[in-house]
Design a protein around this motif. Sequence first.
Motif, PDB file in Angstrom:
ATOM      1  N   SER A  31      14.696  74.433  -2.813  1.00 13.59           N
ATOM      2  CA  SER A  31      15.119  73.113  -3.267  1.00 13.59           C
ATOM      3  C   SER A  31      15.324  72.252  -2.034  1.00 13.59           C
ATOM      4  CB  SER A  31      16.444  73.200  -4.033  1.00 13.59           C
ATOM      5  OG  SER A  31      16.287  73.940  -5.211  1.00 13.59           O
ATOM      6  N   GLY A  32      15.299  70.931  -2.220  1.00 13.27           N
ATOM      7  CA  GLY A  32      15.569  70.049  -1.095  1.00 13.27           C
ATOM      8  C   GLY A  32      14.888  68.718  -1.212  1.00 13.27           C
ATOM      9  N   TRP A  33      14.726  68.078  -0.068  1.00 14.00           N
ATOM     10  CA  TRP A  33      14.083  66.764  -0.015  1.00 14.00           C
ATOM     11  C   TRP A  33      13.462  66.549   1.356  1.00 14.00           C
ATOM     12  CZ3 TRP A  33      15.977  63.563   3.795  1.00 14.00           C
ATOM     13  CH2 TRP A  33      17.240  63.844   4.276  1.00 14.00           C
ATOM     14  N   GLN A  57      15.918  68.334   4.070  1.00 15.27           N
ATOM     15  CA  GLN A  57      16.850  69.439   3.866  1.00 15.27           C
ATOM     16  C   GLN A  57      16.195  70.423   2.918  1.00 15.27           C
ATOM     17  OE1 GLN A  57      20.626  68.219   2.239  1.00 15.27           O
ATOM     18  NE2 GLN A  57      21.515  70.221   2.484  1.00 15.27           N
ATOM     19  N   GLU A  77      23.081  73.433  -3.507  1.00 12.44           N
ATOM     20  CA  GLU A  77      23.731  72.135  -3.638  1.00 12.44           C
ATOM     21  C   GLU A  77      22.744  71.077  -4.118  1.00 12.44           C
ATOM     22  OE1 GLU A  77      24.939  71.872   0.415  1.00 12.44           O
ATOM     23  OE2 GLU A  77      26.780  73.015   0.086  1.00 12.44           O
ATOM     24  N   ILE A  78      21.447  71.386  -4.042  1.00  8.82           N
ATOM     25  CA  ILE A  78      20.364  70.506  -4.472  1.00  8.82           C
ATOM     26  C   ILE A  78      19.507  71.304  -5.444  1.00  8.82           C
ATOM     27  CG2 ILE A  78      18.345  69.199  -3.733  1.00  8.82           C
ATOM     28  CD1 ILE A  78      19.626  69.041  -0.946  1.00  8.82           C
ATOM     29  N   HIS A  79      19.055  70.660  -6.502  1.00  7.19           N
ATOM     30  CA  HIS A  79      18.187  71.332  -7.473  1.00  7.19           C
ATOM     31  C   HIS A  79      16.869  70.579  -7.546  1.00  7.19           C
ATOM     32  CE1 HIS A  79      21.425  73.973  -8.679  1.00  7.19           C
ATOM     33  NE2 HIS A  79      22.210  72.906  -8.652  1.00  7.19           N
TER      34      HIS A  79
END
Length: 69
Positions: free
Chosen positions: A7-9, A21, A61-63
């Motif tokens: 997960s992230g960006w 992240q 913390e991110i999906h």
Amino acid sequence: MFSLGLSGWVKNTKQGTVIGQIQGPPDQVHDMKLWLTNVGSPSSRIDRTIFSNQRDISKLEIHGFSTRY
């Protein structure tokens, strides 16, 4: 990213760099870091990679994965 279970960006900066992240299982995060360092996206030119603020987390913390603008 989903094939690695991450997960992230990511975001392209005005300076011509990429920030982001990623979160997920340590082995998959390691594989992603290798890919970012040695391969990257088809139109990218990789001069160097810097990974910072690394830490273990107990749950995501991110999906999902997104591109930020």
